[in-house]
Enzyme design. Sequence first.
Site, short mmCIF file in Angstrom:
data_model
loop_
_atom_site.label_atom_id
_atom_site.label_comp_id
_atom_site.label_asym_id
_atom_site.label_seq_id
_atom_site.Cartn_x
_atom_site.Cartn_y
_atom_site.Cartn_z
N SER A 237 44.40 37.72 39.83
CA SER A 237 43.13 37.75 39.10
C SER A 237 42.61 36.36 38.75
O SER A 237 41.41 36.10 38.80
CB SER A 237 43.27 38.59 37.83
N HIS B 138 42.49 34.75 33.48
CA HIS B 138 41.11 35.04 33.85
C HIS B 138 40.19 33.90 33.42
O HIS B 138 39.39 33.39 34.22
CB HIS B 138 40.65 36.35 33.20
#
Length: 255
Positions: A128, A179
């Site tokens: 991610s 993230h």
Amino acid sequence: MFIRNERSIKEFMQNYPIVSTLVIIHLVLWFIIDFLGLQIGLAIRDIGIGSNFLVAQGEYWRLFTPIFLHGDLMHALFNSFSLVLFGPALEQMLGKPKFLFAYFGAGLIGNIATYIFEPLLYVHLGASGAVFGLFGIYIFMVMNRKHLIDQSSAQMISTILIISLIMTFLRSNINIYAHLFGFIGGFIIAPLVLKNVRPYSPWRNQRRRYRDDDEIQFDPNRWRKKRWLPQKVRQHLIWIIIGILAVIGLLSRFF
């Protein structure tokens, strides 16, 4: 930039070998680790999973290897789908070496931030952070290299980024620092890799085929062949994707 015009999976893999290879690695590792539960797969997971404690003990490769690993099938599919959607345009624009540098550089920055800010016993895996790094590059283009991205693509990537960031804080078991800092890393890397690049063009991938007599082969029915998706679906693809992301984010809170 984000609508796929390839006529087959084979053509997609020929045009975007790096993205294709990364997706294959994601799915193969999930298959041998989680689906088959093979001993070698479990050993790969144990050696590669991100662990702040083990990094502190000198196992620095764990800042890099979690990018290839995922916790379950949904995790692997979600990141692979995001990579297929947002990776091809950048792979063409940047070229293979710079794309790899940007992708893994952003992922590494996200994992270093995870090591710095998360507790010592924190463990993690997933691509991610690297995927959010791609968002960072696109947002840099939206803000500083407007000639490299069309308006509709700019609106699309901005909308998806906002939704993804919201989901980052709403969903449980999310590596928030990966993230956020993956995105920041992509934004920082962007001016380095975007130097002297050309805008994405689907026509650049079309390879001309020649006969032995050097005459160009032409398929008169080429433009009549069916695409992967009907025109109406392709026109509203962004809203379909946003809806899918929203549903997945909501369901993940209950399962």
